[in-house]
Scaffold this active site. Structure first.
Site, PDB file in Angstrom:
ATOM      1  N   THR A 144       0.837  -1.198   0.000  1.00  0.00           N
ATOM      2  CA  THR A 144       0.000   0.000   0.000  1.00  0.00           C
ATOM      3  C   THR A 144       0.874   1.251   0.000  1.00  0.00           C
ATOM      4  O   THR A 144       1.940   1.265   0.604  1.00  0.00           O
ATOM      5  CB  THR A 144      -0.907   0.006   1.242  1.00  0.00           C
ATOM      6  OG1 THR A 144      -1.836  -1.072   1.146  1.00  0.00           O
ATOM      7  CG2 THR A 144      -1.683   1.314   1.373  1.00  0.00           C
ATOM      8  N   SER A 190       2.011   5.174  -2.261  1.00  0.00           N
ATOM      9  CA  SER A 190       2.249   5.743  -3.589  1.00  0.00           C
ATOM     10  C   SER A 190       3.301   4.982  -4.385  1.00  0.00           C
ATOM     11  O   SER A 190       3.202   4.868  -5.609  1.00  0.00           O
ATOM     12  CB  SER A 190       2.652   7.217  -3.452  1.00  0.00           C
ATOM     13  OG  SER A 190       3.807   7.351  -2.631  1.00  0.00           O
ATOM     14  N   GLU A 247      -0.458  -4.861   6.399  1.00  0.00           N
ATOM     15  CA  GLU A 247       0.858  -4.992   5.772  1.00  0.00           C
ATOM     16  C   GLU A 247       1.747  -5.962   6.542  1.00  0.00           C
ATOM     17  O   GLU A 247       2.427  -6.806   5.947  1.00  0.00           O
ATOM     18  CB  GLU A 247       1.538  -3.622   5.691  1.00  0.00           C
ATOM     19  CG  GLU A 247       0.924  -2.694   4.664  1.00  0.00           C
ATOM     20  CD  GLU A 247       1.497  -1.282   4.709  1.00  0.00           C
ATOM     21  OE1 GLU A 247       1.422  -0.587   3.690  1.00  0.00           O
ATOM     22  OE2 GLU A 247       2.015  -0.871   5.775  1.00  0.00           O
TER      23      GLU A 247
END
Length: 224
Positions: free
Chosen positions: A26, A28, A104
């Site tokens: 997850t 950019s 994550e």
């Protein structure tokens, strides 16, 4: 900066082969990795199953036509690729700037191989320039906040765009700790692990052996 992120995303996708179960990070930078996998699925008939780490990544992967499964529907994950907010010289890291640290870390834990992709600005000798996110149960969270204040960790609540306390995908709050220099990341992790009400924290210690870094001199791989 965006070009550097795209470079490492494309480079990381080279490690993905047909038949793999792939953890999709997850953030950019990880988004460029997912984008490249989507291109390969469409243009190269790459056959993979993706396991996502947030609702945002799930939406992106679905839009790109990447088949998805839950972490509980697979035996293991072959490779997970994700970004990081800060990495020290021992490849310990801080993650969770995108508020997805719990999912994550779960996906990373059940992965055979785990790679971080970053630009060179994320590398530092010691951790501490980036906040340490702590995901907490909502009930009793004000008490935890006071505990962090007493420990001089300069806590702040993670807020959403409306200025309200952000609620994670798993329906928890996040308290960010602002610690100037973390001399011993494992000691801090152990301390946080023992606190009642803490679900997970953003210290990812000794979890990766490979980091793909983009900088002014191109893309390089740091291994340990």
């Amino acid at each position: 900066m965006e070009n550097l992120k795209k470079q490492v995303g494309i480079k990381a996708a080279e490690f993905v082969k047909s038949g793999m179960v792939v953890g999709l990070g997850t953030g950019s930078t990880a988004a460029y990795f997912v984008e490249e996998l989507g291109r390969r699925v469409a243009e190269e008939q790459l056959e993979i199953t993706g396991v996502t780490t947030s609702s945002v990544t799930s939406e992106q992967a679905k839009a790109l036509g990447i088949p998805l499964a839950s972490i509980d529907e697979v035996d293991y994950v072959d490779l997970t690729v994700d970004g990081a907010d800060e990495i020290d010289s021992h490849l310990n890291g801080i993650k969770g700037g995108g508020a997805a640290l719990l999912m994550e870390k779960i996906v990373a834990t059940y992965s055979k191989d785990y790679i971080w992709i970053v630009d060179e600005s994320k590398l530092s000798e010691n951790l501490g320039s980036f906040k340490v996110p702590v995901e907490v149960i909502r009930y009793g969270s004000e008490q935890l906040f006071k505990e962090f204040e007493r420990a001089a960790y300069a806590p702040t609540w993670r807020l959403n765009e409306e200025g309200e306390k952000l609620i994670t995908d798993m329906q928890h709050f996040i308290i960010d700790l602002h610690i100037a220099k973390i001399e011993n990341p494992q000691k801090l992790a152990d301390e946080l692990d023992l606190m009642v009400g803490v679900v997970e924290h953003g210290l990812f210690n000794d979890m990766v052996k490979k980091v793909i870094v983009a900088g002014s001199d191109g893309v390089k791989i740091i291994s340990q």
